[in-house]
Design a protein around this motif. Structure first.
Motif, PDB file in Angstrom:
ATOM      1  N   CYS A   1       0.823  -1.207   0.000  1.00 19.78           N
ATOM      2  CA  CYS A   1       0.000   0.000   0.000  1.00 19.78           C
ATOM      3  C   CYS A   1       0.862   1.265   0.000  1.00 19.78           C
ATOM      4  O   CYS A   1       0.426   2.329  -0.458  1.00 19.78           O
ATOM      5  N   CYS A   2       2.067   1.172   0.531  1.00 15.42           N
ATOM      6  CA  CYS A   2       2.886   2.359   0.788  1.00 15.42           C
ATOM      7  C   CYS A   2       4.289   2.293   0.191  1.00 15.42           C
ATOM      8  O   CYS A   2       5.088   3.195   0.427  1.00 15.42           O
TER       9      CYS A   2
ATOM     10  N   CYS B   1       1.305  -3.151   7.950  1.00  9.14           N
ATOM     11  CA  CYS B   1       2.195  -2.250   7.211  1.00  9.14           C
ATOM     12  C   CYS B   1       2.831  -1.273   8.208  1.00  9.14           C
ATOM     13  O   CYS B   1       2.121  -0.543   8.914  1.00  9.14           O
TER      14      CYS B   1
ATOM     15  N   HIS C   1       4.358   1.423   7.626  1.00  9.06           N
ATOM     16  CA  HIS C   1       4.111   2.805   7.217  1.00  9.06           C
ATOM     17  C   HIS C   1       2.710   3.249   7.651  1.00  9.06           C
ATOM     18  O   HIS C   1       2.523   4.358   8.158  1.00  9.06           O
ATOM     19  N   CYS C   2       1.716   2.394   7.481  1.00  9.96           N
ATOM     20  CA  CYS C   2       0.330   2.727   7.872  1.00  9.96           C
ATOM     21  C   CYS C   2       0.177   2.755   9.390  1.00  9.96           C
ATOM     22  O   CYS C   2      -0.560   3.589   9.923  1.00  9.96           O
TER      23      CYS C   2
END
Ligand SMILES: [Zn+2]
Length: 248
Positions: free
Chosen positions: A153-154, A212, A214-215
């Protein structure tokens, strides 16, 4: 707030290893007093600790005799393997993938730090191969846990990553989602998962933690999100003092 994430693949009577994937709630470096939350069950919990200067390589360090030091942080490389009990193998990550493995029959464990360079270079299959060559491990008895890292996602990557990736692993679906010319979202954990299966491990013995980094600002440091090294997560694995080997 979770201090550690565990993986159900390892928690059995047959595989009595202790292991963890740390979150940002645990100490940032090995110089700090080490408190691993709920996994410490009474002193001396971690007699010896080994950790390397990580250099995004495919270098594997093997410990096949007792280590007589409190903390061993000499040497460079990105994977540690041992058959020695009471030796905690530690890797540090802040977007990259921590990978922990155990062969419950030969009593061999490994800890791997895999960013895109190491992953594309094949550090995970190389570590599995090292267990086979150095300790007569059998992939049929190995369990691997792929820990939390930056997710697809990131994690947008460019030609520097995409070119070597596609020349080495053109057929693995779901690893790269192209977004625009020369760019794409990379699923590092899926790349590593494919590599592990290609090494011959049974699929049911390979687990993935899909968080994740990052999330999940609440749980993890992320180099890419923070724009600098704010801290790193520790992940580790250790054979107990008395290794109970499977008799199957
Ligand atoms: Zn994400």
């Amino acid at each position: 707030m979770s201090l550690v994430l565990s993986d159900c693949g390892f928690t059995s009577e047959v595989i009595p290893v202790r292991h963890f994937f740390g979150t940002r709630q645990v100490p940032e470096g090995l110089d700090a007093p080490i408190q691993f939350g709920e996994i410490t069950t009474g002193p001396p919990s971690f007699p010896f600790i080994a950790s390397l200067k990580q250099i995004h390589s495919t270098q594997v360090m093997v410990f096949d005799s007792p280590v007589n030091a409190g903390v061993m942080t000499e040497g460079e490389g990105d994977a540690l393997v041992t058959n020695q009990p009471q030796l905690l193998l530690v890797v540090r990550t802040a977007d990259c993938v921590p990978v922990l493995l155990v062969d419950h029959k030969t009593g061999v464990i490994g800890a791997i730090h895999a960013g895109w360079r190491g992953a594309v270079g094949g550090i995970v299959p190389k570590t599995i191969q090292t267990c086979v060559e150095q300790f007569d491990s059998d992939v049929a008895h190995m369990h691997v846990a792929i820990g939390p890292s930056i997710g697809p996602c990131c994690y947008e990557v460019d030609a520097e990553v995409i070119e070597p990736l596609q020349s080495r692993y053109p057929a693995w679906l779901g690893v790269l989602q192209e977004t625009t010319v020369g760019k794409g979202m990379l699923d590092l954990k899926k790349l590593i998962w494919h590599q592990i299966l290609a090494s011959g491990l049974p699929e049911q013995q390979v687990e993935r933690i899909e968080h994740c980094a990052h999330c999940r600002d609440d749980l993890f440091f992320s180099y890419r999100r923070d724009g600098k090294v704010n801290g790193t997560m520790l992940s580790g694995i250790m054979l107990p003092a008395e290794t109970v080997k499977s008799k199957e």
